[in-house]
Design a protein around this motif. Structure first.
Motif, PDB file in Angstrom:
ATOM      1  N   PHE A 122       0.813  -1.230  -0.022  1.00 31.64           N
ATOM      2  CA  PHE A 122      -0.036  -0.139  -0.044  1.00 31.64           C
ATOM      3  C   PHE A 122       0.919   1.364   0.035  1.00 31.64           C
ATOM      4  O   PHE A 122       1.920   1.322   0.618  1.00 31.64           O
ATOM      5  N   VAL A 123       0.337   2.276  -0.735  1.00 34.31           N
ATOM      6  CA  VAL A 123       1.292   3.585  -0.881  1.00 34.31           C
ATOM      7  C   VAL A 123       0.244   4.825  -0.389  1.00 34.31           C
ATOM      8  O   VAL A 123      -1.012   4.425  -0.367  1.00 34.31           O
ATOM      9  N   GLN A 124       0.890   5.623   0.264  1.00 33.87           N
ATOM     10  CA  GLN A 124       0.082   6.859   0.768  1.00 33.87           C
ATOM     11  C   GLN A 124      -0.722   7.752  -0.215  1.00 33.87           C
ATOM     12  O   GLN A 124      -0.260   8.026  -1.295  1.00 33.87           O
ATOM     13  N   PHE A 125      -1.900   8.063   0.150  1.00 35.74           N
ATOM     14  CA  PHE A 125      -2.780   9.103  -0.712  1.00 35.74           C
ATOM     15  C   PHE A 125      -2.312  10.482  -0.166  1.00 35.74           C
ATOM     16  O   PHE A 125      -2.231  11.304  -0.845  1.00 35.74           O
ATOM     17  N   ARG A 126      -2.648  10.433   1.399  1.00 37.32           N
ATOM     18  CA  ARG A 126      -2.112  11.538   1.922  1.00 37.32           C
ATOM     19  C   ARG A 126      -1.565  10.976   3.410  1.00 37.32           C
ATOM     20  O   ARG A 126      -1.816  10.030   3.687  1.00 37.32           O
ATOM     21  N   PRO A 127      -0.706  11.808   3.829  1.00 40.24           N
ATOM     22  CA  PRO A 127      -0.249  13.256   3.651  1.00 40.24           C
ATOM     23  C   PRO A 127       0.692  13.387   2.378  1.00 40.24           C
ATOM     24  O   PRO A 127       1.066  14.252   1.648  1.00 40.24           O
ATOM     25  N   ARG A 128       1.670  12.193   2.510  1.00 39.11           N
ATOM     26  CA  ARG A 128       2.641  12.178   1.316  1.00 39.11           C
ATOM     27  C   ARG A 128       2.426  11.275   0.288  1.00 39.11           C
ATOM     28  O   ARG A 128       2.872  10.001   0.257  1.00 39.11           O
ATOM     29  N   GLU A 129       1.778  11.716  -0.807  1.00 34.36           N
ATOM     30  CA  GLU A 129       1.401  10.946  -1.916  1.00 34.36           C
ATOM     31  C   GLU A 129       2.571  10.144  -2.478  1.00 34.36           C
ATOM     32  O   GLU A 129       3.530  10.622  -2.922  1.00 34.36           O
ATOM     33  N   GLY A 130       2.131   8.796  -2.815  1.00 36.22           N
ATOM     34  CA  GLY A 130       3.047   8.035  -3.495  1.00 36.22           C
ATOM     35  C   GLY A 130       4.348   7.340  -2.859  1.00 36.22           C
ATOM     36  O   GLY A 130       4.936   6.446  -3.278  1.00 36.22           O
ATOM     37  N   ILE A 131       4.533   7.636  -1.416  1.00 44.20           N
ATOM     38  CA  ILE A 131       5.347   6.764  -0.827  1.00 44.20           C
ATOM     39  C   ILE A 131       4.691   5.775  -0.008  1.00 44.20           C
ATOM     40  O   ILE A 131       3.624   5.538   0.179  1.00 44.20           O
ATOM     41  N   ARG A 132       5.614   4.689   0.527  1.00 44.85           N
ATOM     42  CA  ARG A 132       4.846   3.473   1.120  1.00 44.85           C
ATOM     43  C   ARG A 132       4.140   3.919   2.723  1.00 44.85           C
ATOM     44  O   ARG A 132       4.507   4.924   3.049  1.00 44.85           O
ATOM     45  N   ALA A 133       3.150   3.147   2.681  1.00 43.58           N
ATOM     46  CA  ALA A 133       2.389   3.540   4.022  1.00 43.58           C
ATOM     47  C   ALA A 133       3.050   3.331   5.133  1.00 43.58           C
ATOM     48  O   ALA A 133       4.097   2.596   5.337  1.00 43.58           O
ATOM     49  N   SER A 134       3.100   4.139   6.173  1.00 45.56           N
ATOM     50  CA  SER A 134       3.747   4.171   7.431  1.00 45.56           C
ATOM     51  C   SER A 134       3.482   2.557   8.283  1.00 45.56           C
ATOM     52  O   SER A 134       4.583   2.426   9.012  1.00 45.56           O
ATOM     53  N   GLN A 135       2.289   1.833   7.804  1.00 44.09           N
ATOM     54  CA  GLN A 135       2.174   0.690   8.755  1.00 44.09           C
ATOM     55  C   GLN A 135       1.771  -0.255   7.302  1.00 44.09           C
ATOM     56  O   GLN A 135       0.828   0.353   6.727  1.00 44.09           O
ATOM     57  N   PRO A 136       2.177  -1.437   7.329  1.00 50.70           N
ATOM     58  CA  PRO A 136       1.811  -2.371   6.250  1.00 50.70           C
ATOM     59  C   PRO A 136       0.192  -2.924   6.479  1.00 50.70           C
ATOM     60  O   PRO A 136      -0.154  -3.053   7.534  1.00 50.70           O
ATOM     61  N   THR A 137      -0.176  -3.102   5.226  1.00 49.11           N
ATOM     62  CA  THR A 137      -1.494  -3.712   5.298  1.00 49.11           C
ATOM     63  C   THR A 137      -1.611  -4.902   4.077  1.00 49.11           C
ATOM     64  O   THR A 137      -0.777  -4.654   3.054  1.00 49.11           O
ATOM     65  N   GLU A 138      -2.309  -5.749   4.559  1.00 45.95           N
ATOM     66  CA  GLU A 138      -2.439  -6.858   3.590  1.00 45.95           C
ATOM     67  C   GLU A 138      -4.067  -7.077   3.206  1.00 45.95           C
ATOM     68  O   GLU A 138      -4.943  -7.120   4.190  1.00 45.95           O
ATOM     69  N   ALA A 139      -4.414  -7.339   2.110  1.00 46.91           N
ATOM     70  CA  ALA A 139      -5.738  -7.873   1.560  1.00 46.91           C
ATOM     71  C   ALA A 139      -5.724  -9.136   0.850  1.00 46.91           C
ATOM     72  O   ALA A 139      -5.002  -9.248   0.023  1.00 46.91           O
ATOM     73  N   ARG A 140      -6.904  -9.748   0.970  1.00 45.41           N
ATOM     74  CA  ARG A 140      -7.222 -11.205   0.352  1.00 45.41           C
ATOM     75  C   ARG A 140      -8.656 -11.111  -0.178  1.00 45.41           C
ATOM     76  O   ARG A 140      -9.418 -10.633   0.550  1.00 45.41           O
ATOM     77  N   VAL A 141      -8.776 -11.880  -1.241  1.00 47.04           N
ATOM     78  CA  VAL A 141     -10.154 -12.034  -1.889  1.00 47.04           C
ATOM     79  C   VAL A 141     -10.536 -13.256  -2.298  1.00 47.04           C
ATOM     80  O   VAL A 141      -9.480 -13.873  -2.808  1.00 47.04           O
ATOM     81  N   LEU A 142     -11.368 -13.785  -1.866  1.00 48.72           N
ATOM     82  CA  LEU A 142     -12.024 -15.152  -2.539  1.00 48.72           C
ATOM     83  C   LEU A 142     -13.376 -14.860  -3.047  1.00 48.72           C
ATOM     84  O   LEU A 142     -14.314 -14.145  -2.607  1.00 48.72           O
ATOM     85  N   TYR A 143     -14.037 -15.961  -3.934  1.00 51.32           N
ATOM     86  CA  TYR A 143     -15.318 -15.698  -4.529  1.00 51.32           C
ATOM     87  C   TYR A 143     -15.947 -17.159  -4.487  1.00 51.32           C
ATOM     88  O   TYR A 143     -15.312 -18.266  -4.765  1.00 51.32           O
ATOM     89  N   GLY A 144     -16.994 -17.005  -3.843  1.00 54.30           N
ATOM     90  CA  GLY A 144     -17.955 -18.322  -3.888  1.00 54.30           C
ATOM     91  C   GLY A 144     -18.979 -18.150  -4.610  1.00 54.30           C
ATOM     92  O   GLY A 144     -19.227 -17.506  -5.680  1.00 54.30           O
ATOM     93  N   ASP A 145     -19.820 -19.415  -4.483  1.00 54.06           N
ATOM     94  CA  ASP A 145     -21.313 -19.130  -5.434  1.00 54.06           C
ATOM     95  C   ASP A 145     -22.217 -18.059  -4.968  1.00 54.06           C
ATOM     96  O   ASP A 145     -23.102 -17.831  -6.126  1.00 54.06           O
ATOM     97  N   ASP A 146     -22.193 -17.431  -3.811  1.00 49.09           N
ATOM     98  CA  ASP A 146     -23.344 -16.483  -3.712  1.00 49.09           C
ATOM     99  C   ASP A 146     -22.775 -15.107  -3.276  1.00 49.09           C
ATOM    100  O   ASP A 146     -23.387 -14.445  -2.849  1.00 49.09           O
ATOM    101  N   ALA A 147     -21.276 -15.064  -2.843  1.00 48.76           N
ATOM    102  CA  ALA A 147     -20.781 -13.819  -2.306  1.00 48.76           C
ATOM    103  C   ALA A 147     -19.296 -13.792  -2.414  1.00 48.76           C
ATOM    104  O   ALA A 147     -18.705 -14.750  -2.737  1.00 48.76           O
ATOM    105  N   LEU A 148     -18.960 -12.383  -2.255  1.00 47.99           N
ATOM    106  CA  LEU A 148     -17.426 -12.036  -2.386  1.00 47.99           C
ATOM    107  C   LEU A 148     -17.018 -12.148  -0.894  1.00 47.99           C
ATOM    108  O   LEU A 148     -17.371 -11.500  -0.144  1.00 47.99           O
ATOM    109  N   TYR A 149     -15.871 -12.781  -0.571  1.00 47.44           N
ATOM    110  CA  TYR A 149     -15.348 -12.709   0.648  1.00 47.44           C
ATOM    111  C   TYR A 149     -13.925 -11.765   0.504  1.00 47.44           C
ATOM    112  O   TYR A 149     -13.290 -11.967  -0.211  1.00 47.44           O
ATOM    113  N   VAL A 150     -13.911 -10.801   1.558  1.00 50.23           N
ATOM    114  CA  VAL A 150     -12.444  -9.831   1.571  1.00 50.23           C
ATOM    115  C   VAL A 150     -12.108  -9.915   3.128  1.00 50.23           C
ATOM    116  O   VAL A 150     -12.822  -9.896   4.009  1.00 50.23           O
TER     117      VAL A 150
END
Length: 871
Positions: A84-112
């Motif tokens: 993840f990179v900053q939108f504000r305050p310092r646009e374009g540099i890496r975020a001060s704390q790391p974040t991870e996202a995962r996605v799966l899809y099933g028959d009836d819903a999206l899981y995040v």
């Protein structure tokens, strides 16, 4: 005193809030996907150059339990989006704390699943508020462009305490916070930070039926302590793009769009207590009533939804604030009713240019549906019982977007014929129609081109009223508006846009109705010195048109500019289902601005300059001027804003309300304000404005301090008093016709207005909250120095009026206006208005999409012809 208590199962209430989080007001940069094992030691200034891509993975094991604990076997197979990179305050540099996202899809819903790492988990910030309330909290978000049109998206967010927010994005950067979806999420704070686990049913999204699909997707994190927003696909404050810069979720296979049907019945029990005249046969100190109705949401196709409401009740909606309107024009009131708020962006067709005072003007103003009756019943020396609103019998809307880029919005509402009951002084009982049976329709179609960067659209509205009742009330029996609009983004990055529209109108009715239309403040066809318009008392229809053209540079570096023009013919009329204040003008504007979003000496700042010029169709110069304004946010997150505005004067075609044009003196006005750090438990801001017309020795000022206090993580108190003073040397009083001439009376108005808006919110759980709203309001005005117009176009201000030697007797003033020796009288215009409005709402969402409200409301009103201000 009037109180009302209401309980029932109603549609969910979404209070509008400024969605100022992650996707708030800017847009993404092109980016390169960084997955597991990303090089966190890379230079902080490195910016992605390729749009990020994530491969979709179908669930092959049991679906994850939505409990906020990411230990399910299914998540082990999901790809990771990080870097993840900053939108504000310092646009374009890496975020001060790391974040991870995962996605799966099933028959009836999206899981995040999103993990927000935090080096100080005991300092994670979360405020417990009602659903959809913006607060000083950490937030995690997922935005899904399931159409993959790069224009529209569905955004879901949650804070560490499980408070949900959902927002619908349109036109790339627009936001509809009234959109409400049914979905699940759970959060958990642990030793590594905090997590959020989402289940988003496909029934809440819109997508095509293709066997293999790609969706736009982005993830974001608001880190409250750092006042930082970071995203997976980077956003830029120098671009006017959000949805179009999302990453891509590739390869969703064999999705089966569900058959979507949601039924929300409601039952309402109401008790009203109010004092009144014991002799009034219509008065009852206690009144009990009830109602039933339903809202139905039905998915006709995977991307088209039909919404129906039958006998709706909006008792949980906050009351409109008090105000005194001394102008010839009606007051614009924002929409608060959930059925009309949700999806309102689809039906937008603005009539103003730029984003100034004309931004409220539109072909569709939903407050027209269910409006207060427009007719009045004569009590004939007795009593009248008149309804406060026109009852909406039923309303429906069809909305959505097809796979080939057609946006569709159709709405129709039917309102009941309303009658007032009259008990005359002679003892006779009558029923008098005050509002006809009416049908209101809106149609909006728009086709996207060039992956949503260009579009052409059509908008049309229809108002049809019962002819006999409409004629009796001098209302239009039919009214039509419609036309086309377009937008075209061009240049590298799409930073430039060319927008425009051409719209027409046609109204028809009795001669009395059309005479009323011609004489209305919108156009004043009866003005004696207007050579380009003519009052026709035999007219039974009226047509007109309006057009706009605008060129904008809204991104790509710190500089911004815009130029535009608008033409509105004298006969254009949109007020049957729209909102407009004036016709008969040709206007042009220009704007240039500079915005700096990279922290340096300041966190961010901007400055803008504007200019405008306006003339009537007949070439009369009515307005020209300009302003300069700006704002700055300091490194400690305090803010300062202000501006200076100058109008050079010109002819006012409406000041004499149907009389000849009047030369207005120049005026200067300005505004200034500051706000403290909104992250703190105590937040204070102060706004002030002033206006001076030196030629007429007229002035006004307004000041409004606002204080917000968070005594705990679940309570919020806000108090905002305001006070205004106005000394106006030429305030309209009345027109008096004598044998020889029309006399336009004015006076010096000394007006004082005071009010206070107080709100208290307490949230027991994310699904159970208590809201308290109260507003005392008072305004008084005293008229002195009466005068009549002598020469409306005299070069000197003092030569435009002649003093009137008026005397007061009882509740009226009188004076010899024409030198005939015969005094003419007029009612005392002094006023003293006091009002108190309050309500208390207990809201319980006992299951997703089902809500119970208990409402208590109180209103007090008082009026007397006394100009003294008594707090």
């Amino acid at each position: 005193m009037k109180t009302r208590t209401t309980t029932g199962v109603l549609i969910p209430l979404l209070l509008l809030s400024a969605a100022t989080g992650l996707f708030g007001s800017a847009s993404p940069l092109a980016a390169q996907y960084v997955g597991n094992g990303s090089d966190e030691s890379a230079a902080e200034s490195a910016v992605r150059t390729v749009a990020p891509v994530m491969e979709a993975v179908r669930l092959t094991t049991a679906a994850p339990d939505i409990d906020g604990v990411l230990d399910d076997e299914a998540w082990r197979t999901a790809p990771v989006a990080d870097g993840f990179v900053q939108f504000r305050p310092r646009e374009g540099i890496r975020a001060s704390q790391p974040t991870e996202a995962r996605v799966l899809y099933g028959d009836d819903a999206l899981y995040v699943a999103i993990r927000a790492y935090d080096a100080a988990p005991d300092s994670i910030v979360g405020q417990l508020t009602r659903r959809d309330e913006s607060s000083y909290s950490d937030w995690l978000w997922v935005m899904i462009d399931s159409y993959l049109d790069r224009r529209t998206a569905f955004r879901f967010g949650v804070n560490p305490l499980g408070v949900k927010r959902d927002i619908y994005h349109f036109d790339d950067t627009g936001e509809d916070s009234g959109w409400n979806a049914v979905w699940d999420v759970a959060t958990r704070i642990d030793a590594e930070g905090w997590t959020a686990e989402f289940r988003i049913p496909y029934s809440q999204l819109r997508f095509s039926g293709a066997s293999v699909q790609h969706w736009g997707i982005n993830f974001a994190r608001d880190h409250a302590r750092q006042n930082e927003t970071s995203t997976w696909a980077p956003l830029s404050q120098e671009e006017n793009a959000i949805v179009s810069r999302s990453g891509t979720l590739r390869g969703l296979e064999n999705l089966r769009p569900p058959r979507r049907i949601e039924i929300q019945p409601y039952v309402l029990a109401r008790t009203e207590r109010a004092p009144g005249d014991p002799a009034n046969p219509f008065h009852s100190s206690t009144d009990h009533s009830g109602a039933v109705g339903a809202d139905i949401k039905y998915g006709i196709t995977s991307n088209l939804t039909l919404d129906l409401t039958m006998n709706p009740d909006f008792g949980q909606v906050e009351a409109d604030p008090g105000q005194v309107n001394l102008t010839a024009f009606e007051t614009f009131l924002p929409e608060r009713r959930p059925f009309f708020v949700e999806g309102s962006n689809i039906f937008r067709a603005g009539l103003g240019i730029g984003d100034g005072d004309g931004s409220n003007q539109s072909l569709f103003y939903s407050r027209r549906v269910g409006r207060p009756p427009q007719g009045r019943a004569n009590p004939e020396g007795g009593y009248v019982d008149a309804p406060g609103q026109s009852r909406i019998i039923a309303a429906g809307k069809l909305s959505g977007k097809t796979a080939d880029g057609w946006s569709i919005g159709l709405m129709n509402a039917l309102t009941n014929e309303e009658s007032a009951r009259v008990h005359t002084g002679a003892g006779e009982r009558l029923e008098v129609a005050v509002e006809p049976l009416a049908s209101y329709s809106v149609a909006r179609l728009q086709k996207d081109f060039r992956e949503g960067r260009s579009a052409v659209g059509f908008i049309g509205t229809t108002t049809l009223r019962d002819g006999g009742t409409a004629d009796a009330l001098a209302l239009h029996s039919s009214a039509y508006t419609g036309g086309v609009d377009f937008r075209h983004r061009f240049g590298e990055g799409g930073h430039y846009s060319f927008n425009g529209s051409i719209l027409g109108s046609h109204v028809a009715g009795s001669e009395e109705a059309l005479l009323r239309t011609q004489r209305s403040p919108v156009r004043y066809f009866q003005r004696p010195d207007a050579d380009h318009v003519e009052l026709d008392p035999t007219r039974t229809s009226l047509g007109g048109w309006t057009s706009t053209l605008e060129l904008w540079k809204s991104g790509g570096g710190p500089w911004r500019f815009a130029v535009g023009n608008q033409i509105r013919s004298p006969g254009f009329e949109a007020n049957d289902l729209g909102f407009m204040t004036e016709g008969d003008f040709i206007s042009a504007f220009g704007y240039v601005g500079y915005a700096q979003s990279t922290p340096g000496r300041f966190r961010q700042w901007r400055i803008n300059m504007n200019g405008w010029n306006s003339r009537t169709y007949g070439g009369e110069k009515v307005n020209h001027g300009g302003n300069v304004n700006g704002n700055v946010q300091f490194l400690n997150n305090w803010e300062l804003w202000g501006g200076l505005n100058g109008n050079a004067g010109g002819l006012s075609t409406g000041l004499l309300r149907g009389g000849p044009a009047f030369i207005q003196e120049p005026n200067m006005n300005g505004w200034l304000g500051f706000g403290t750090d909104s992250r703190k438990d105590v937040h204070f801001n102060l706004n002030g404005s002033w206006n001076v017309r030196s030629e007429s020795d007229s002035w006004s000022y307004h000041t409004s301090p606002n204080l917000r206090w968070r005594p705990s993580g679940r309570a919020n108190l806000r108090v905002g008093p305001f006070i205004s003073r106005n000394s106006n040397d030429r305030q309209w009083v009345t027109r008096i016709d004598t044998d020889d001439d029309a006399h336009f009376l004015f006076g010096r108005l000394d007006q004082t207005t005071f009010g206070l808006t107080a709100r208290a919110d307490y949230t027991f759980t994310p699904n159970l909250s208590l809201q308290v709203y109260a507003q005392p309001f008072m305004s008084s005005g005293e008229y002195t120095d009466f005068k009549q117009v002598a020469d409306p176009r005299a070069a000197e201000y003092e030569d435009r009026f002649a003093p009137v030697a008026a005397t007061r007797a009882g509740g009226a003033w009188s004076a010899d206006l024409d030198g005939s020796g015969t005094p003419r009288s007029w009612n005392d215009p002094d006023f003293n208005v006091k009002q108190f409005r309050s309500n208390v709402v207990l809201r319980w969402e006992y299951r997703p999409g089902s809500t119970l409200f208990a409402v208590w409301a109180q209103t007090r009103d008082h009026f007397e012809a006394d100009g003294g201000f008594h707090l």
